[in-house]
Write a protein that holds these residues in place. Structure first.
Motif: not given
Length: 328
Positions: A242-264
């Protein structure tokens, strides 16, 4: 094909809310400083007489009710936590008693912020091999009791709460597609609690040296977290062609907004596909993904057939991902 399928979700947090403005009166910080660096605006803090098992039990009750499963039908109860009620017995055993889950084997796992995904991985394996058919997986923490409230760099980050899921054996294409868990103990000192184990037992010196509190080298953890979470997300997708385009919802660990934004950004995910509730709960460690999942589920954000990707990184160091097709 028989798969491990999430059939119910639940969550619970303390009533008490501690805002950044409240922190301004406790330590040298400001709402602007905390929000800019972390994305956190408030967190929930346990009160007297409230423990990790308190919130784990409440979250479990919500998940069982949604799934339509009785506690005495459960084969296993897995609690992911680094803040158990006691060193032993396992907090899971206390939850088992609270629920009257009479036939469930109950045990804790310690994988910090990745703990819930480790628990899902264990549940998936047990169901796939036929060892269990109904498993309760809980992530629960009362981190406020191991936070140094004089350290502005860490006390603003953490909150308390729990999230739970019921995982059942179901036929079909929905359910957990794959799980991926990793660790590297050579980095253990970057994020740890040095006191109260048998290396540094609870003594007056342990207390005076502040070893009972969370210790974190934030900048180093940030860099390692972003890289590891990106890699393990791709590992899950590649395993399932599968590819990133197939993802409907990504739920990352909620540690730090900067980490989440960087991964996204690194994954190339649209912002509306990334679920974030960090601003209202802070970092609840092993509870963060199941808490966010329950919130997303109950608000209608998740639809039948959606492809969900969970991704976490925590002390140990540990990290992992879970890819699943939603069925409800």
């Amino acid at each position: 094909m028989q798969r491990a399928t999430i059939t119910g979700t639940g969550s619970a947090v303390p009533d008490r809310v501690l805002t950044n403005h409240d922190l301004e009166r406790m330590v040298d910080t400001s709402d602007e400083w905390v929000t800019t660096r972390t994305g956190i605006k408030e967190r929930h803090i346990a009160g007297d007489g409230e423990f990790t098992s308190t919130f784990a039990t409440r979250a479990a009750e919500g998940a069982l009710q949604m799934a339509g499963v009785r506690a005495d039908e459960l084969d296993q109860i897995i609690v992911a936590t680094v803040t158990p009620d006691f060193p032993f017995p396992a907090t899971a055993c206390i939850v088992q008693h609270n629920l009257n889950a009479t036939k469930a084997a109950a045990f804790d796992i310690s994988a910090a912020c990745s703990g819930f995904l480790y628990g899902l991985s264990l549940a998936d394996k047990a169901i796939r091999c036929g060892a269990a058919s109904k498993i309760l997986v809980i992530g629960a923490e009362v981190l406020s009791r191991i936070v140094d409230w004089t350290d502005r760099n860490t006390c603003c980050l953490f909150g308390d709460g729990a999230g739970a899921v019921v995982v059942e054996a179901r036929e079909g294409e929905s359910g957990i597609l794959s799980t991926h868990i990793h660790s590297d103990g050579s980095y253990w000192e970057l994020l740890c609690q040095r006191g109260c184990g048998n290396r540094n037992p609870a003594t007056q010196k342990t207390l005076d040296d502040r070893l009972i509190y969370i210790s974190m080298q934030g900048n180093e953890v940030f860099k390692l977290a972003v890289r590891a979470m990106e890699e393990v997300a791709h590992e899950a997708l590649n395993t399932n062609n599968l590819t990133v385009a197939d993802i409907d919802l990504f739920i990352p660990h909620q540690a730090n907004r900067r980490i989440i934004d960087a991964i996204g950004k690194r994954l190339g995910l649209d912002g509306d596909k990334v679920y974030i509730n960090l601003e209202r709960y802070g970092n609840t460690s092993g509870a963060s993904i199941p808490l966010a999942l329950d919130e997303a589920n109950r608000s209608g954000r998740i639809k039948k057939g959606d492809l969900l990707l969970f991704d976490a990184f925590g002390g140990g160091l540990t990290w992992g991902s879970v890819l699943l097709r939603w069925q409800s």
